[in-house]
Design an enzyme around this catalytic site. Structure first.
Site, PDB file in Angstrom:
ATOM      1  N   ILE A  29      16.859 -25.405  43.706  1.00  0.00           N
ATOM      2  CA  ILE A  29      16.924 -26.722  43.063  1.00  0.00           C
ATOM      3  C   ILE A  29      18.248 -26.875  42.302  1.00  0.00           C
ATOM      4  O   ILE A  29      18.867 -27.942  42.307  1.00  0.00           O
ATOM      5  CB  ILE A  29      15.717 -26.864  42.094  1.00  0.00           C
ATOM      6  CG1 ILE A  29      14.406 -26.816  42.888  1.00  0.00           C
ATOM      7  CG2 ILE A  29      15.816 -28.134  41.266  1.00  0.00           C
ATOM      8  CD1 ILE A  29      13.171 -26.511  42.047  1.00  0.00           C
ATOM      9  N   ASP A  76      24.170 -14.075  32.095  1.00  0.00           N
ATOM     10  CA  ASP A  76      22.826 -13.595  32.405  1.00  0.00           C
ATOM     11  C   ASP A  76      21.936 -14.073  31.265  1.00  0.00           C
ATOM     12  O   ASP A  76      22.074 -13.612  30.127  1.00  0.00           O
ATOM     13  CB  ASP A  76      22.839 -12.062  32.506  1.00  0.00           C
ATOM     14  CG  ASP A  76      21.453 -11.507  32.825  1.00  0.00           C
ATOM     15  OD1 ASP A  76      20.446 -12.231  32.648  1.00  0.00           O
ATOM     16  OD2 ASP A  76      21.371 -10.342  33.247  1.00  0.00           O
ATOM     17  N   ASN A 103      18.341 -25.074  34.251  1.00  0.00           N
ATOM     18  CA  ASN A 103      17.498 -24.983  35.449  1.00  0.00           C
ATOM     19  C   ASN A 103      17.081 -23.560  35.830  1.00  0.00           C
ATOM     20  O   ASN A 103      16.014 -23.360  36.393  1.00  0.00           O
ATOM     21  CB  ASN A 103      18.279 -25.638  36.611  1.00  0.00           C
ATOM     22  CG  ASN A 103      17.757 -25.204  37.963  1.00  0.00           C
ATOM     23  OD1 ASN A 103      16.806 -25.786  38.485  1.00  0.00           O
ATOM     24  ND2 ASN A 103      18.375 -24.179  38.544  1.00  0.00           N
ATOM     25  N   TYR A 180       4.560 -16.586  32.652  1.00  0.00           N
ATOM     26  CA  TYR A 180       5.438 -17.650  33.181  1.00  0.00           C
ATOM     27  C   TYR A 180       5.073 -18.981  32.507  1.00  0.00           C
ATOM     28  O   TYR A 180       5.952 -19.726  32.060  1.00  0.00           O
ATOM     29  CB  TYR A 180       5.257 -17.754  34.697  1.00  0.00           C
ATOM     30  CG  TYR A 180       6.081 -18.841  35.373  1.00  0.00           C
ATOM     31  CD1 TYR A 180       7.473 -18.808  35.384  1.00  0.00           C
ATOM     32  CD2 TYR A 180       5.453 -19.907  36.031  1.00  0.00           C
ATOM     33  CE1 TYR A 180       8.220 -19.800  36.022  1.00  0.00           C
ATOM     34  CE2 TYR A 180       6.197 -20.893  36.675  1.00  0.00           C
ATOM     35  CZ  TYR A 180       7.581 -20.839  36.669  1.00  0.00           C
ATOM     36  OH  TYR A 180       8.308 -21.823  37.301  1.00  0.00           O
ATOM     37  N   LYS A 184       7.325 -21.642  30.312  1.00  0.00           N
ATOM     38  CA  LYS A 184       7.539 -23.021  30.759  1.00  0.00           C
ATOM     39  C   LYS A 184       7.020 -24.038  29.756  1.00  0.00           C
ATOM     40  O   LYS A 184       7.584 -25.131  29.630  1.00  0.00           O
ATOM     41  CB  LYS A 184       6.888 -23.208  32.143  1.00  0.00           C
ATOM     42  CG  LYS A 184       7.659 -22.477  33.231  1.00  0.00           C
ATOM     43  CD  LYS A 184       8.981 -23.175  33.526  1.00  0.00           C
ATOM     44  CE  LYS A 184      10.103 -22.293  33.877  1.00  0.00           C
ATOM     45  NZ  LYS A 184      11.360 -22.987  34.157  1.00  0.00           N
TER      46      LYS A 184
END
Ligand SMILES: NC(=O)c1ccc[n+]([C@@H]2O[C@H](COP(=O)([O-])OP(=O)(O)OC[C@H]3O[C@@H](n4cnc5c(N)ncnc54)[C@H](OP(=O)(O)O)[C@@H]3O)[C@@H](O)[C@H]2O)c1
Length: 306
Positions: A29, A76, A103, A180, A184
């Site tokens: 993406i 990083d 992103n 995760y 998010k």
């Protein structure tokens, strides 16, 4: 995806004179996001952890868009010192910055800590982007009108029920998907608090869920799964996943569409394609968002002295 899309590459305005940074712009993406910003004449900086992969992506973007003003910046995000140094180097160049697309990300990776003892997904997806954004913010505020886009995920719903588990931030006993999810939801709560801090300024910040997109992000997760899970995911991808071009549209909308300023969308969450989404209450809790910001500042102060 059937019917007319609400936003397409053709709707991206001309970006001559604009500077944009896209993290993870060498793949998936992020690659399409960087490529389409470049196609509309922006000066694009692709942030990657591998110079080689980054340069290969830049060469491809240049060849495809005929825009030579595309470059790599190595960082990083799981290594906050590297991220801070990269951001400081950018600031030292005295370029403006009109578009920042946070992103880059990793998904459902095995439990691992970064050098500061923080779980890798949270360290990369959220904390690395916090360091980057905070360091670049004075430049972004001096380059108005400007945008900050935080690429989150529908998987924010897999976060712990309090959103962020401040008592056990690494979630060692939980599964990789919950970890995760916490990283998010942190992207969303960060967007909320940042929007509050930028109130009244010509900097629009929003979060996006790009959709279920056929990219490399699930490779590491899949490599640790059994045959059945692997097969289900491969079939689901084949049947339901969007391609990378469509997957970048919601980020590109938040980064460039005049509608964002016209409607004064701030601290919002967009779903594919370019639609205003509704969040679960635990992802819109301003108290959690403010607490997370303070917690993050304290952590970075303790670990990096910043
Ligand atoms: N694909 C989906 O279905 C989906 C759904 C919801 C949300 N998202 C979100 O969309 C974003 C982009 O993912 P994608 O699907 O395009 O995956 P991708 O193709 O794997 O791209 C992820 C990018 O992040 C970079 N990255 C990973 N760790 C990094 C680090 N420590 N420092 C700097 N860069 C790092 C990767 O670089 P390398 O090439 O070096 O690995 C790569 O360029 C992610 O934030 C993801 O959570 C994706």
């Amino acid at each position: 995806m059937f019917g007319r899309k609400k936003f397409s590459f053709n709707d991206i305005p001309d970006l001559t004179g604009k500077v944009g940074i896209v993290t993870g712009g060498n793949s998936g993406i992020g690659y399409v996001t960087a490529r389409e910003l470049a196609r509309k004449n922006a000066h694009v900086i692709v942030c990657c952890r591998s110079i080689e992969r980054g340069q290969a992506a830049v060469d491809k973007i240049k060849a495809e868009t005929k825009n030579d003003n595309v470059e790599v910046l190595q960082l990083d995000l799981s290594d906050w010192k590297s991220t801070k140094d990269a951001a400081d180097n950018f600031v030292a160049r005295k370029l403006p910055l009109h578009i920042l697309v946070n992103n880059a990300g990793i998904m459902a990776t095995p439990y691992e800590l970064n050098e500061h003892g923080i779980e890798k997904q949270f360290a990369t997806n959220y904390l690395g982007h916090f360091v980057l954004t905070k360091t670049l913010l004075p430049v972004i505020e001096a380059s108005t009108p400007s945008r900050i886009v935080n690429v989150s995920s529908l998987s924010y719903k897999s976060a712990p029920k309090t959103g962020i588990n401040f008592d056990d931030i690494n979630l060692e006993k939980e599964n990789a998907v919950t970890r995760y999810g916490q990283s998010k939801i942190a992207n969303i709560l960060f967007t909320l608090e940042l929007a509050k801090r930028l109130e009244g300024k010509q900097v629009w910040t929003n979060a996006v869920h790009p959709g279920f997109v056929n990219t490399n992000i699930s490779q590491e997760f899949l490599s640790n799964q059994g045959f059945l899970t692997k097969s289900i995911i491969y079939v689901a991808k084949a049947l339901f996943a969007m391609n990378e071009d469509d997957g970048a549209l919601t980020s590109l909308y938040a980064a460039t569409s005049p509608e964002i300023e016209k409607e004064d969308y701030r601290g919002k969450y967009f779903e594919p394609i370019a639609k205003l989404g509704t969040l679960k209450p635990f992802a819109t809790n301003q108290e959690t968002a403010s607490r997370l910001w303070k917690w993050t500042e304290d952590l970075l102060n303790e670990k990096l002295g910043i």
